[in-house]
Design a protein around this motif. Structure first.
Motif, PDB file in Angstrom:
ATOM      1  N   VAL A  60       0.895  -1.120  -0.043  1.00 36.88           N
ATOM      2  CA  VAL A  60       0.047  -0.023   0.061  1.00 36.88           C
ATOM      3  C   VAL A  60       0.866   1.145  -0.141  1.00 36.88           C
ATOM      4  N   ILE A  68      -8.054  -2.220   1.139  1.00 37.12           N
ATOM      5  CA  ILE A  68      -7.179  -3.095   0.255  1.00 37.12           C
ATOM      6  C   ILE A  68      -7.146  -4.455   0.739  1.00 37.12           C
ATOM      7  N   ILE A  72      -8.760  -1.914  -7.889  1.00 34.46           N
ATOM      8  CA  ILE A  72      -8.474  -1.012  -6.662  1.00 34.46           C
ATOM      9  C   ILE A  72      -7.911   0.492  -7.215  1.00 34.46           C
ATOM     10  N   ILE A  80      -1.223   1.397  -4.980  1.00 38.11           N
ATOM     11  CA  ILE A  80      -0.775  -0.117  -4.493  1.00 38.11           C
ATOM     12  C   ILE A  80       0.273  -0.521  -5.542  1.00 38.11           C
TER      13      ILE A  80
END
Ligand code: ATP
Ligand code: MG
Length: 149
Positions: A10, A23, A103, A116
């Motif tokens: 992250v 996440i 994401i 990410i």
């Protein structure tokens, strides 16, 4: 069935935007196992090793500056076809082009703040993982619910 490990970060933007929980939740709900996790601030030297494949590209200095600017969360994520499965969950590099539901498609809108990282091959994982974890920090752990997925 091919059980693989992949390195997930992250990145500092994702951490500061409080996206870590979101996440982790997406990875867990998919049926992947987190087998190592830590918070750290990457050094310039570590960042240059991680992204050595991009050395010499115009965005390299900015990428190193960005990834070392603030702490990040590093994880080893393990499971069935984990490398390609996680890359698919992450989405395309440019958030503006990433598909909704991924994401980056849901949380990124530029290419430089990409939220990410996930390893793109076994070779990449083997290159990246030792930057973040020693072998004894990667646990031989199973959630015990694998038969439900
Ligand atoms: P990552 O390796 O971080 O998981 P990726 O594999 O999707 O991302 P790469 O091509 O490896 O994409 O690029 C590494 C990172 O460098 C990207 O996540 C992005 O933040 C940054 N980056 C890549 N291309 C550019 C660009 N043209 N301009 C600015 N930043 C870029
Ligand atoms: Mg990459």
């Amino acid at each position: 069935m091919s059980i693989e490990s992949t390195l997930v970060l992250v990145k500092p933007d994702g951490l500061k935007r409080r996206l870590t929980g979101e996440i982790i939740q997406r990875l867990e709900r998919k049926g992947l196992n987190i087998v190592a996790m830590k918070m750290l601030k990457l050094t310039k030297e570590q960042a240059e090793v991680h992204y050595s494949v991009h050395k010499g590209k115009p965005f390299f200095p900015g990428l190193v500056e960005f990834i070392t600017s603030d702490p990040l969360i590093a994880m080893v994520v393990k499971g069935h076809s984990a490398i390609s499965v996680v890359r698919n969950l992450v989405g395309a590099t440019d958030g503006a082009k990433a598909s909704p539901g991924t994401i980056r498609g849901d949380f990124a809108i530029t290419i430089d703040k990409s939220v990410i990282h996930a390893s793109d091959s076994v070779e990449s994982f083997e290159h990246e993982c030792p930057i973040y974890f020693s072998t004894d920090e990667i646990l031989d752990f199973s959630y015990g619910d694998e038969e439900l997925f």
